[in-house]
Design an enzyme around this catalytic site. Structure first.
Site, short mmCIF file in Angstrom:
data_model
loop_
_atom_site.label_atom_id
_atom_site.label_comp_id
_atom_site.label_asym_id
_atom_site.label_seq_id
_atom_site.Cartn_x
_atom_site.Cartn_y
_atom_site.Cartn_z
N CYS A 1 10.48 -0.02 -8.67
CA CYS A 1 11.24 -1.21 -9.04
C CYS A 1 12.26 -1.58 -7.95
O CYS A 1 12.70 -0.72 -7.19
CB CYS A 1 11.99 -1.06 -10.35
SG CYS A 1 10.99 -0.44 -11.69
N ARG B 1 8.19 -3.13 -4.03
CA ARG B 1 8.55 -1.98 -4.86
C ARG B 1 7.90 -2.04 -6.24
O ARG B 1 8.08 -1.14 -7.05
CB ARG B 1 10.07 -1.90 -5.03
CG ARG B 1 10.81 -1.80 -3.70
CD ARG B 1 12.28 -1.83 -3.92
NE ARG B 1 12.77 -0.57 -4.44
CZ ARG B 1 13.18 0.44 -3.69
NH1 ARG B 1 13.18 0.33 -2.38
NH2 ARG B 1 13.61 1.54 -4.24
N TRP C 1 7.89 -1.92 -11.44
CA TRP C 1 6.67 -1.13 -11.39
C TRP C 1 6.71 -0.26 -12.64
O TRP C 1 7.58 0.60 -12.78
CB TRP C 1 6.63 -0.28 -10.13
CG TRP C 1 5.33 0.46 -9.98
CD1 TRP C 1 4.14 -0.06 -9.57
CD2 TRP C 1 5.10 1.85 -10.21
NE1 TRP C 1 3.18 0.93 -9.55
CE2 TRP C 1 3.75 2.11 -9.94
CE3 TRP C 1 5.90 2.91 -10.64
CZ2 TRP C 1 3.18 3.37 -10.07
CZ3 TRP C 1 5.33 4.17 -10.77
CH2 TRP C 1 3.98 4.38 -10.49
N ASN D 1 16.34 1.03 -11.48
CA ASN D 1 15.22 1.56 -10.69
C ASN D 1 15.27 3.07 -10.80
O ASN D 1 16.31 3.67 -10.50
CB ASN D 1 15.38 1.11 -9.22
CG ASN D 1 14.51 1.91 -8.27
OD1 ASN D 1 13.40 2.31 -8.63
ND2 ASN D 1 15.00 2.16 -7.07
N GLY D 2 14.18 3.70 -11.24
CA GLY D 2 14.16 5.15 -11.38
C GLY D 2 13.54 5.56 -12.70
O GLY D 2 12.89 4.74 -13.37
N GLU E 1 -8.75 8.97 4.59
CA GLU E 1 -7.99 7.72 4.65
C GLU E 1 -8.89 6.52 4.34
O GLU E 1 -8.50 5.60 3.63
CB GLU E 1 -7.34 7.61 6.04
CG GLU E 1 -6.69 6.28 6.37
CD GLU E 1 -5.51 5.91 5.49
OE1 GLU E 1 -5.14 6.69 4.59
OE2 GLU E 1 -4.97 4.81 5.67
N LYS F 1 -8.24 3.97 1.30
CA LYS F 1 -8.10 2.52 1.51
C LYS F 1 -9.07 1.77 0.61
O LYS F 1 -8.71 0.80 -0.02
CB LYS F 1 -8.39 2.13 2.97
CG LYS F 1 -7.38 2.41 4.03
CD LYS F 1 -6.11 1.65 3.97
CE LYS F 1 -5.12 2.40 3.13
NZ LYS F 1 -4.08 3.12 3.83
N GLU G 1 -8.11 1.97 -3.19
CA GLU G 1 -6.87 1.34 -3.64
C GLU G 1 -6.94 -0.18 -3.61
O GLU G 1 -6.28 -0.83 -4.41
CB GLU G 1 -5.65 1.86 -2.89
CG GLU G 1 -5.54 1.45 -1.46
CD GLU G 1 -4.28 2.02 -0.79
OE1 GLU G 1 -3.24 2.13 -1.44
OE2 GLU G 1 -4.36 2.34 0.41
N HIS H 1 -21.88 21.89 -0.26
CA HIS H 1 -21.27 22.75 -1.28
C HIS H 1 -21.01 22.01 -2.59
O HIS H 1 -20.20 22.45 -3.40
CB HIS H 1 -19.97 23.35 -0.75
CG HIS H 1 -20.19 24.22 0.44
ND1 HIS H 1 -20.81 25.44 0.36
CD2 HIS H 1 -19.92 24.02 1.76
CE1 HIS H 1 -20.89 25.97 1.57
NE2 HIS H 1 -20.36 25.13 2.44
N LYS I 1 4.57 -0.53 -3.03
CA LYS I 1 4.67 -0.13 -1.63
C LYS I 1 5.56 1.10 -1.46
O LYS I 1 5.34 1.92 -0.58
CB LYS I 1 5.23 -1.31 -0.82
CG LYS I 1 5.29 -1.08 0.67
CD LYS I 1 3.91 -1.13 1.28
CE LYS I 1 3.90 -0.80 2.76
NZ LYS I 1 2.60 -0.24 3.16
C1 F6R Z 1 -1.83 4.12 0.90
C2 F6R Z 1 -0.40 4.22 0.96
C3 F6R Z 1 0.25 5.36 0.28
C4 F6R Z 1 1.50 5.81 1.06
C5 F6R Z 1 2.26 6.87 0.25
C6 F6R Z 1 3.46 7.40 1.02
O1 F6R Z 1 -2.30 3.00 1.60
O2 F6R Z 1 0.26 3.38 1.53
O3 F6R Z 1 -0.62 6.42 0.06
O4 F6R Z 1 1.10 6.32 2.29
O5 F6R Z 1 2.69 6.32 -0.96
O6 F6R Z 1 4.36 6.37 1.30
P1 F6R Z 1 5.46 6.53 2.42
O7 F6R Z 1 4.77 6.63 3.73
O8 F6R Z 1 6.29 5.29 2.30
O9 F6R Z 1 6.22 7.78 2.10
#
Ligand code: F6R
Length: 606
Positions: free
Chosen positions: A2, A27, A74, A98-99, A479, A483, A486, A502, A601
Site C-alpha cells: 500500500c 505499491r 494492495w 501501510n503494513g 527468471e 516473468k 507473473e 529427476h 512493485k
Molecule cells: C519479479 C519481481 C519481484 C521482485 C521481488 C523483490 O519481476 O519484480 O520478484 O524482484 O519482489 O523486490 P525488490 O528487488 O524490490 O526487493
C-alpha cells in the site's frame, strides 16, 4: 504494501492526493481512496480497483477540503472491495495504513466487546477503533494515537485526520517507511519522496518508531521513547515529472529497451573501461579476509544473487551462501562476526530483505546493499550501498533493475577476485573488456524482437511452460519462468537442465513448450543432451542460443539466435530474450502487463 499520502495544504487536497497516489500505484492497485476535512467535517471517497475508478468517482463528489489523506491498496486482509478500501473512519477520525497488524483478530474481538462496529474485514480498522476509543475517553489526539500504537504488533505507517480539526494530521511508522514533506505554508506526508515530488523536494525520513504531529506550518517529531527529536529535511533528488512510457505501449517494454543504456551507465560507474580494471570500491571491506559471503534477496533480485554466486566462486574463489530472504530471516543461521552480508533489492523496501539485513547486522556482520532506490530504508540501514543506476522502474515485472543488479554484482565479484589475489590482472582486463561489450550485444538482441513475438504467439496457447538452463543460465531459466507466470498467468517452471530427468521429464509431451537457455559455453554439450531428451518425447523446444549452439544442437526447434559472446557475460544478455518472450506472450494474452493481478512493485509486508 500500500501507499499512503497526506496533505495539510492551502488548496483543495483531493486532486493533489490523487496525483501523489498515481506515483504510489507501484505499491498496490487493488483499491484507492481519499478523505478530506472541511470546516471540521470528514468526507470520504473510495473505489475498488485502479486509481482511475477513484478519479471517476471524485468527479461526482464535492471534496473541497484543504486537508486530506489518500491511499492505494494492495490487499492483505479482506478482499479488494470498496468497503475494505482505505481511508477507514469512525465518527471522530479517518486513517490510512501501510503494513500488517498481526494481532488484529484479538484486538477486534476486544473492541467489538466494547461496542465498536466494524465496517470492513481489514486489519487496519482496529487502529481506527483503538484511536477512537482513546478520543472517546477524553484523550488528546497524540495521546490517543500513542496509546493505540502501543497495542499493535506488526508493521505500519499511518496517517490520521481528526474530525473538528482541519489543522492537524498525525503520522507514525514502525517497519513501513514514511517521509515528511515541508512546503511553503503546507506540510505533507507520504510513503516515499516520489509521491511528494510534485509538492516539495524538502523531505525528511522518519526513523523506525517515530510519531509526527503535523500542522500547516511545521512538524513535531517524537522518537520511539516519546522524546522530541529533529528530523531535518534535505533536498530529495527525485524528478517531479511523472515518468512516462514515451513511445512504448507499456512501461515494461520501455524498460526492456532502456537496458543497453542503463546497464552501460551502471558498468561505467564501477569499471574503468579504458584502463581495463575495476574502479576502487570504497566499501571498507577487506575481501582477502573473508571466508564466505552471504547473499539474501527475494524474487528476481534473488535470481541475480544466484548468478552472482557463480561469478564470486569463479572470479574470487569466495564461497557463497545464498538465501531467499523470507527463509533466511527465520533460519537463525550463525554468521561470522565481522563477516559480510550482501542484500539485493530494487525497491530497497522489501520487508523480508530488510529483516534479513537487520538480522545480519544484529549478528555483527557488515551489510552491503545493491539497491536501485537510494533513499530507501534498505539503503539507509545498510553499512554500504552499491547503487544500480537503472532509474525508476515502473513496470511491476522487474527487467532493467535485474540486469543492472547483475552488472553491479559482476563488478563486485571481479573486484573481490583482485583483492583476494586470485584473479590475475590480465584476466581482470579480459573480463572488463567482455562486460564493456554488454550494452552493444543487448542492442543487437533487442533487434530480435519480431522473431520473439512470433514465438510468443505460440507460447500464449500453452497451459504450462518449462524453462531449462545450466550454470549461470539456470537462474536465467528461473527468471524467464517467473516473468512469464507473473505477467501472462501461464504456469511456468524453471529447472536446472540436469534435473529434468529427476522428475519434470514426466511432464513432457507435444503440448509442453520447453524454453532452453543454452549459450555455447563449457556446459553446452550437457544441456544439449537434455534438449535431446525433450525432443525424443515430442516436446516443443524453443532454443535460445548462438549460431554455434543452434547448429551443434541439431534438433527441431524454434530458435532465438543470439550473438556469440564470452561465457561470463551471457546472463546479462540472455535475460533480454526471456523478458521479451514473456512480454509478448502477455500482450498476446491481453493481460495488464504493467500492473498484473495480485502483485505490487514494492513488497513491504512479510
Ligand atoms: C519479479 C519481481 C519481484 C521482485 C521481488 C523483490 O519481476 O519484480 O520478484 O524482484 O519482489 O523486490 P525488490 O528487488 O524490490 O526487493
Amino acid at each position: 504494501m500500500c501507499g499512503i499520502v497526506g496533505i495539510l495544504g492551502t488548496r483543495a487536497a483531493a486532486p493533489l492526493l490523487v496525483d501523489s497516489l498515481k506515483r504510489l500505484e507501484y505499491r498496490g492497485y487493488d483499491s484507492a481512496g481519499v478523505a478530506t476535512l472541511e470546516d471540521g467535517r470528514l468526507a470520504r471517497c473510495r473505489a475498488e480497483g485502479k486509481l482511475k475508478h477513484l478519479e471517476d468517482r471524485l468527479k461526482a463528489t464535492r471534496l473541497t477540503g484543504r486537508t486530506g489523506i489518500g491511499h492505494t491498496r494492495w490487499a492483505t486482509h479482506g478482499a479488494p472491495t470498496e468497503s475494505n478500501a482505505h481511508p477507514h473512519a469512525t465518527d471522530r477520525l479517518a486513517l490510512v495504513h501501510n503494513g500488517i497488524i498481526e494481532n488484529y483478530r484479538e484486538l477486534r474481538g476486544e473492541l467489538e466487546q466494547c461496542g465498536a462496529v466494524f465496517a470492513s474485514d481489514t486489519d487496519t480498522e482496529v487502529i481506527a477503533h483503538l484511536i477512537d476509543l482513546g478520543l472517546a475517553s477524553g484523550a488528546a489526539p497524540k495521546e490517543a494515537v500513542e496509546a493505540a500504537l502501543r497495542r499493535l504488533r506488526g508493521a505500519f505507517a499511518i496517517a490520521v485526520l481528526f474530525g473538528g480539526d482541519d489543522e492537524l494530521m498525525i503520522g507514525a511508522r514502525r517497519g513501513s517507511p514514511l517521509a515528511i514533506g515541508h512546503g511553503d505554508g503546507e506540510m505533507y506526508l507520504g510513503s516515499d519522496a516520489i509521491a511528494l515530488a510534485p509538492l516539495t523536494d524538502q523531505i525528511a525520513y522518519l526513523e523506525d518508531g517515530d510519531l509526527a504531529v503535523l500542522i500547516r506550518t511545521g512538524v513535531d517529531v517524537f522518537d520511539a521513547d516519546g522524546r522530541p527529536v529533529e528530523r531535518p529535511p534535505t533536498r530529495a533528488t527525485v524528478t517531479s515529472l511523472l515518468v512516462d512510457k514515451g513511445n512504448h505501449r507499456h512501461f515494461m517494454l520501455k524498460e526492456i529497451n532502456e537496458q543497453p543504456e542503463v546497464v552501460g551507465h551502471t558498468l561505467a560507474h564501477y569499471l574503468d573501461l579504458t584502463g581495463g580494471r575495476c574502479k576502487p570500491l570504497d566499501l571498507g571491506v577487506d575481501f582477502a579476509r573473508l571466508d564466505r559471503l552471504s547473499i539474501t534477496a527475494c524474487g528476481t533480485a534473488y535470481y541475480a544473487g544466484m548468478v552472482a554466486r557463480y561469478w564470486f566462486e569463479r572470479f574470487a574463489r569466495l564461497p557463497i551462501d545464498i538465501d531467499i530472504a523470507s527463509e533466511f530471516r527465520y533460519r537463525e543461521q550463525p554468521l561470522a562476526k565481522k563477516g559480510l552480508s550482501l542484500v539485493i533489492s530494487q525497491s530497497g523496501e522489501t520487508a523480508d530483505t530488510l529483516a534479513s539485513l537487520r538480522y545480519a547486522k544484529a549478528e555483527g556482520q557488515q551489510v552491503a546493499a545493491v539497491v536501485n532506490v537510494e533513499q530507501s530504508t534498505i539503503a539507509r540501514e545498510a553499512d554500504m550501498i552499491l547503487p544500480t543506476l537503472a532509474g525508476p522502474e515502473i513496470g511491476v515485472a522487474s527487467t532493467k533493475a535485474f540486469t543492472c543488479q547483475l552488472a553491479v554484482l559482476a563488478c563486485l565479484a571481479i573486484a573481490a577476485g583482485r583483492a583476494r589475489n586470485v584473479l590475475p590482472e590480465a584476466e581482470e582486463a579480459r573480463l572488463v573488456a567482455a562486460f564493456a561489450e554488454v550494452p552493444r550485444l543487448m542492442s543487437q538482441v533487442l533487434r530480435l524482437e519480431d522473431g520473439i513475438e512470433a514465438i510468443a504467439r505460440d507460447l500464449g496457447r500453452a497451459e504450462h511452460v518449462l524453462y531449462l538452463g545450466r550454470g549461470t543460465s539456470y537462474p536465467i531459466a528461473l527468471e524467464g519462468a517467473l516473468k512469464l507466470k507473473e505477467i501472462s498467468y501461464i504456469h511456468a517452471e524453471g529447472y536446472a537442465a540436469g534435473e529434468l530427468k529427476h522428475g519434470p521429464i514426466a511432464l513432457i509431451d507435444e503440448a509442453m513448450p520447453v524454453v532452453v537457455i543454452a549459450p555455447h559455453d563449457h556446459v553446452f554439450e550437457k544441456t544439449v543432451s537434455n534438449v535431446q531428451e525433450v525432443a525424443a518425447r515430442d516436446g516443443r523446444i524453443i532454443l535460445v542460443s548462438d549460431e554455434a549452439g543452434i547448429s551443434a544442437a541439431g534438433v527441431n526447434a524454434d530458435r532465438v539466435v543470439v550473438p556469440s559472446m564470452p561465457a561470463e557475460i551471457t546472463p546479462l544478455v540472455y535475460a533480454l530474450p526471456v523478458q521479451l518472450l514473456a512480454y509478448h506472450t502477455a500482450v498476446f494474452m491481453g493481460t495488464d502487463v504493467d500492473q498484473p493481478r495480485n502483485l505490487a512493485k514494492s513488497v513491504t509486508v512479510e
